[in-house]
Design a protein around this motif. Structure first.
Motif, PDB file in Angstrom:
ATOM      1  N   LEU A 217       0.867  -1.171   0.000  1.00 51.77           N
ATOM      2  CA  LEU A 217       0.000   0.000   0.000  1.00 51.77           C
ATOM      3  C   LEU A 217       0.906   1.222   0.000  1.00 51.77           C
ATOM      4  O   LEU A 217       1.967   1.219   0.612  1.00 51.77           O
ATOM      5  CB  LEU A 217      -0.884   0.018   1.254  1.00 51.77           C
ATOM      6  CG  LEU A 217      -1.885  -1.108   1.394  1.00 51.77           C
ATOM      7  CD1 LEU A 217      -2.554  -1.053   2.761  1.00 51.77           C
ATOM      8  CD2 LEU A 217      -2.935  -1.026   0.299  1.00 51.77           C
ATOM      9  N   MET A 218       0.467   2.261  -0.717  1.00 55.53           N
ATOM     10  CA  MET A 218       1.278   3.473  -0.765  1.00 55.53           C
ATOM     11  C   MET A 218       0.662   4.530   0.146  1.00 55.53           C
ATOM     12  O   MET A 218      -0.555   4.693   0.180  1.00 55.53           O
ATOM     13  CB  MET A 218       1.327   4.003  -2.206  1.00 55.53           C
ATOM     14  CG  MET A 218       2.285   3.206  -3.074  1.00 55.53           C
ATOM     15  SD  MET A 218       3.966   3.366  -2.446  1.00 55.53           S
ATOM     16  CE  MET A 218       4.779   2.056  -3.345  1.00 55.53           C
ATOM     17  N   PRO A 219       1.491   5.263   0.901  1.00 53.27           N
ATOM     18  CA  PRO A 219       0.959   6.281   1.797  1.00 53.27           C
ATOM     19  C   PRO A 219       0.183   7.345   1.028  1.00 53.27           C
ATOM     20  O   PRO A 219       0.559   7.695  -0.094  1.00 53.27           O
ATOM     21  CB  PRO A 219       2.197   6.884   2.450  1.00 53.27           C
ATOM     22  CG  PRO A 219       3.360   6.127   1.979  1.00 53.27           C
ATOM     23  CD  PRO A 219       2.942   5.148   0.960  1.00 53.27           C
ATOM     24  N   THR A 220      -0.908   7.808   1.614  1.00 55.17           N
ATOM     25  CA  THR A 220      -1.646   8.909   1.008  1.00 55.17           C
ATOM     26  C   THR A 220      -0.908  10.221   1.256  1.00 55.17           C
ATOM     27  O   THR A 220      -0.869  11.097   0.403  1.00 55.17           O
ATOM     28  CB  THR A 220      -3.062   8.986   1.610  1.00 55.17           C
ATOM     29  OG1 THR A 220      -3.648   7.694   1.543  1.00 55.17           O
ATOM     30  CG2 THR A 220      -3.915   9.980   0.858  1.00 55.17           C
ATOM     31  N   SER A 221      -0.333  10.334   2.456  1.00 56.17           N
ATOM     32  CA  SER A 221       0.581  11.447   2.695  1.00 56.17           C
ATOM     33  C   SER A 221       1.562  11.020   3.764  1.00 56.17           C
ATOM     34  O   SER A 221       1.409   9.963   4.370  1.00 56.17           O
ATOM     35  CB  SER A 221      -0.173  12.713   3.097  1.00 56.17           C
ATOM     36  OG  SER A 221      -0.384  12.722   4.487  1.00 56.17           O
TER      37      SER A 221
END
Ligand SMILES: Nc1ncnc2c1ncn2[C@@H]1O[C@H](COP(=O)(O)OP(=O)(O)OP(=O)(O)O)[C@@H](O)[C@H]1O
Ligand SMILES: [Mg+2]
Lengths: 401, 310
Positions: free
Chosen positions: A78-82
C-alpha cells in the motif's frame, strides 16, 4: 545510527479520490466524521515511529485499528496517502516499480496470517518461491529451501503438499519461505493468529530463539496482548489508525499513556488473577477412560499434541496417556488403554499464582486443575508463565523472557 | 382485441447488420479470403494426413494417448467405440468432424483464454464483454450461418467460424472466473515476495485457476461438437452431413448410425479433456514421477562416486 524503518506522519486513506478526505483529516476531523463526509476509510491516521535494526517491534490493537494497513505500507503493498515511510533511509513511496520489486524481493519478507501457501506446490517449492521469482537456479534454490526447512524442523515434509500439514506446520513453512530470502526485515501479520493456544506458545518460543541467531528486524502484528508482551522489544498500541503509545512492555504496563491504554492492558493485570482456576483453560481434546486407544490417538492428532488428559465418570481426572504408550496398543489392536495411564501433575483450583508458577516450572506438561473432589476443571499451559513472571518481578523483565 | 398500430417507422436493426456485413465483404474481403484460404488449407491437410494413416493404427494411437491422460478402462472403451464407427463405414466422416471440432476449439481457446485473462485486468473490458458473451450464447446458432456463409462462402471455413463463435463463451467466462476466484492473499503474497505482473499471472493465478480453465476447455469442446450438424448446413463435411442427408431421405438406419458416431466422438473427447489439470493421478503423471525419481537417484549416485573418488 539511522533507523531501519521509519514512519513520518504516515497517513493511508483507502479509496480513489482521497484529496478531500485528506484535507478533512488535516483539519483534524475524526475517522468516523471522514467516513460520513466522504465514504472513505482512514486506515492509518498520521503515525510516527522508528524501528531499530534487530528489534522486534510489535503492533497491537483491536480489529480494524489499522495494523495490517500500516504493515503493508512498509513493503509498498500500500502506498501512503501522505507522509513518508523510510526503509534504510529511503522513502518507499518514491521508488519506481523496479526498485520496489527489488526491495520486496531482497530486503523485506512477509509471513501471512492464513499462511498463503500455494496448494499446487510441494513444501520445498513453496519455500523456494521467492528465490524462484528472483531467478535463482533450480538446484540452488531447492538446496537453500531444504536448509530453511531443516531450521524450522520440517525437512521430512519437503515433498508433501500444504494440505497434508497441520496449521502449526504450515506456518513453519511460511516462516521458512520468509527466512530463505535472507532479507533484513521480517513482516509478520498475525502469524500465529490462526493457531491454537498450545502451538501458538510453541511457535512464539521458537521465534524468540530463532531471533537470537538471525537478529532480523521484525515487525509483528497481533491482537493478543500476551503475545505482544512476550515477543516485543517495543510495542505500539494502535486505535482507529493512530498509535496511542509506543514503549517497552514494562513502560506500557507501568505507565500507560492514557485511559485507553490502561483499559487495554487490564486483560493482563495479573494482580487481579487470584487462583489457578481463573487462568485455566478447557483443553482442545480430552479422552474418557472407557474409550479406545485409537480414539485417543485420533484426538491427539487433531489437537496436535503428544498426550491427553483422561477423565472418568463425572469429569473425575484419572490421569494422562502418552502417544508413545498408545501406539503399541493400537498396533496390537488393543482397545483399552487403562493400563498405561500415568499420573498427571495437578493443582487444586484455589492454588495461588506463585505456587502455580513453581509447579509449572518443574512440570514438563500442562497442569490439570482439579476441585476438592478431584473433578477436572481445565488446564494451565506454559504460555501462562509470562503473566506469573510479570507478577513475581513486579512488572519488569518481560522483554527478556 | 386489436392492438392499435403505432404510426412509427420500424427501426432498421436487421438492415443495419446486413449493411455492416456487406460493407465488410466489400472492403475487407482480402482479409477474409486470406483467413479462409489458410483455414481450409490447414483443415484439409489435417484431414488428409489422418486419413492417410490406416484406421487401426490411428485407433491404437488415440487409445494410447487416452490411456496416458486418463486410465485403462476409458482407453479400452474409447477404442471399442472408435472401432464401431470404422465398422459402420463412417471413418472418413469421423475424421472430418474431428478436424472441424479440434481446429474450431483450438481457435476458440487461443482467442478465448487470453480474453478471459484480459477481462480480469480491465474493468472496462469486462463490462464490454459481458453483454457480448450473453448475446453469443443465447443467439440461436443457425443465425451465425448467414454471415458466415456471406463472409466465407460454403465449406469448412464458415462452419469453423460458426463453431468458434458458439463455443468461445465458456473458456472466456471460466478463465475469468477462475482467476478472480484466486484468494487475494495468494496474489498479495507473490507481490510481497517481489513478483512482477507476469509472474503473478504465470506462477499464481493461472496454476490456481487451472481447474476452472480446464472446465471451460471441456465445455468448449462439447459445444463445438454440438455445432457439427448445424455447420454442415453450410457445407462442412463430416458426420453432420450424413445426419442431414439421412434426414432428407428419412433414412432412420443411417441417421441412427451417424448420430451414434457423433455421440461416441463426444464421449471420447469429453473424457479426455475432463481429467486434465484436475491433479488426478494418470499413467502419464506416474511416468513423469518415475522419471524424476530415476534422475534424482542417478544424481545421488554420481555424487557418491565423486565423493568416493575424492
Ligand atoms: N482494501 C480496503 N479498502 C477499504 N477499506 C479497507 C481495506 N482494507 C482495510 N480497510 C479498512 O481499514 C481499516 C483498517 O483495516 P486493517 O485491516 O488495517 O485493520 P487491522 O488492524 O489489521 O484489523 P484485523 O485485526 O481485523 O486484521 C478497517 O476499518 C478496514 O475496514
Ligand atoms: Mg489485519
Amino acid at each position: 545510527m539511522t533507523a531501519k524503518i521509519e514512519a513520518k506522519n504516515l497517513v493511508k486513506i483507502y479509496g480513489e479520490n482521497t484529496d478531500k478526505a485528506l484535507e478533512l483529516f488535516n483539519q483534524g476531523l475524526s475517522r468516523s466524521e471522514i467516513i460520513q463526509e466522504t465514504g472513505l476509510t482512514v486506515g492509518v491516521a498520521g503515525v510516527n515511529f522508528e524501528i531499530a535494526e534487530g528489534e522486534i517491534f510489535v503492533i497491537i490493537g483491536l480489529s480494524g485499528s489499522g495494523k495490517s494497513t500500516l504493515l503493508r505500507c512498509i513493503n509498498g503493498l500500500l502506498m501512503p496517502t501522505s507522509g513518508s515511510l523510510l526503509v534504510d533511509g529511503k522513502a518507499v513511496e518514491e521508488l519506481n516499480e523496479e526498485q520496489l520489486r527489488k526491495l520486496r524481493g531482497e530486503e523485506i519478507s512477509m509471513v501471512f496470517q492464513h499462511f498463503a501457501l500455494l496448494p499446487n506446490r510441494t513444501i520445498t517449492d513453496n519455500v523456494a518461491f521467492g528465490l524462484e521469482l528472483r531467478g535463482v537456479p533450480y538446484e540452488e534454490r531447492r538446496e537453500r529451501a531444504q536448509k530453511a526447512l531443516i531450521s524450522v524442523g520440517l525437512e521430512e515434509w519437503k515433498d508433501k503438499l500444504p494440505d497434508e500439514l497441520s496449521g502449526g506446520m504450515k506456518q513453519r513453512v511460511g516462516l521458512a519461505r520468509a527466512l530463505v530470502m535472507e532479507s533484513g526485515i521480517l513482516l509478520m501479520d498475525e502469524p500465529f493468529g490462526a493457531l491454537d493456544a498450545l502451538i501458538r506458545a510453541e511457535m512464539q518460543e521458537e521465534l524468540v530463539s530463532l531471533q537470537r541467531e538471525i537478529k532480523k528486524t521484525v515487525v509483528f502484528v497481533t491482537h493478543d496482548l500476551d503475545e505482544a508482551l512476550r515477543l516485543g522489544d517495543r510495542i505500539a498500541i494502535m486505535r482507529d489508525g493512530a498509535i496511542e503509545q509506543i514503549g517497552t512492555a514494562d513502560e506500557i504496563l507501568s505507565e500507560p499513556a492514557n485511559d485507553y491504554v490502561d483499559r487495554f492492558i487490564q486483560g493482563v493485570d495479573v494482580s487481579k488473577i487470584l487462583d489457578a482456576r481463573s487462568i485455566s483453560k478447557w483443553p482442545r481434546e480430552l479422552v474418557r477412560d472407557t474409550e479406545s486407544a485409537s480414539v485417543a490417538l485420533h484426538r491427539m492428532k487433531k489437537a496436535d499434541t503428544d498426550y491427553l488428559f483422561v477423565l472418568g465418570p463425572r469429569y473425575k481426572l484419572v490421569g494422562l496417556v502418552m502417544k508413545e504408550d498408545l501406539l503399541p496398543l493400537a498396533q496390537k489392536r488393543e482397545k483399552s488403554f487403562t493400563d498405561v495411564i500415568k499420573e498427571a501433575n495437578t493443582v487444586s483450583a484455589d492454588t495461588i499464582m506463585r505456587d502455580v508458577y513453581s509447579e509449572l516450572r518443574s512440570a514438563e506438561k500442562d497442569l490439570a486443575v482439579v476441585d476438592e473432589n478431584g473433578r477436572f476443571l481445565g488446564v494451565i499451559t506454559h504460555s501462562v508463565l509470562l503473566m506469573t513472571l510479570d507478577e513475581r518481578k513486579g512488572g519488569d523483565g518481560i522483554a527478556e523472557s | 382485441m386489436v392492438l392499435p398500430s403505432l404510426e412509427l417507422p420500424k427501426l432498421p436493426l436487421g438492415d443495419a447488420i446486413e449493411w455492416f456485413v456487406r460493407w465488410l465483404i466489400k472492403n475487407l474481403s482480402v482479409i477474409f479470403d486470406f483467413v479462409s484460404d489458410v483455414l481450409s488449407a490447414v483443415s484439409g491437410a489435417l484431414s488428409d494426413g489422418l486419413l492417410w494413416v490406416h484406421p487401426v493404427i490411428l485407433i491404437i494411437i488415440f487409445s494410447i494417448i487416452i490411456w496416458l491422460i486418463t486410465n485403462k478402462l476409458t482407453a479400452i472403451l474409447s477404442a471399442i467405440g472408435l472401432a464401431l464407427v470404422w465398422n459402420m463405414g463412417l471413418w472418413p466422416e469421423l475424421v472430418d468432424t474431428l478436424v472441424l471440432v479440434v481446429v474450431g476449439v483450438a481457435i476458440a481457446l487461443v482467442i478465448g483464454i487470453p480474453t478471459g485473462i484480459l477481462m480480469t485486468r480491465s474493468r472496462k473490458l469486462e463490462g464490454f464483454m459481458r453483454p457480448i458473451l450473453d448475446f453469443m450464447q443465447t443467439m440461436p446458432p443457425f443465425v451465425y450461418l448467414i454471415p458466415a456463409a456471406m463472409l466465407f462462402g460454403i465449406g469448412v471455413v464458415p462452419g469453423l467460424f460458426a463453431t468458434v463463435i458458439f463455443a468461445i463463451p465458456p473458456p472466456v467466462r471460466l478463465t475469468y472466473l477462475g482467476i478472480t476466484q484466486v484468494p487475494l492473499e495468494m496474489k498479495e503474497m507473490s507481490i510481497a515476495f517481489g513478483a512482477n505482473d507476469r509472474q503473478v499471472l504465470r506462477k499464481v493465478e493461472l496454476p490456481l485457476a487451472l481447474p476452472s480453465i480446464m472446465a471451460g476447455v471441456n465445455q468448449c469442446i462439447m459445444l463445438g461438437i454440438s455445432m457439427v450438424v448445424i455447420a454442415s448446413m453450410i457445407g462442412a463435411r463430416g458426420l453432420g452431413e450424413v445426419v442431414l442427408y439421412s434426414l432428407s431421405r428419412l433414412d432412420l438406419s443411417l441417421g441412427f448410425e451417424s448420430g451414434l458416431a457423433i455421440v461416441i466422438l463426444a464421449m471420447v473427447l469429453d473424457r479426455m479433456s475432463r481429467n486434465v489439470g484436475s491433479g488426478k493421478q494418470t499413467p502419464l503423471s506416474r511416468l513423469i514421477e518415475k522419471y524424476n525419481n530415476y534422475r534424482k537417484q542417478k544424481k545421488e549416485e554420481n555424487k557418491e562416486e565423486i565423493e568416493q573418488a575424492a
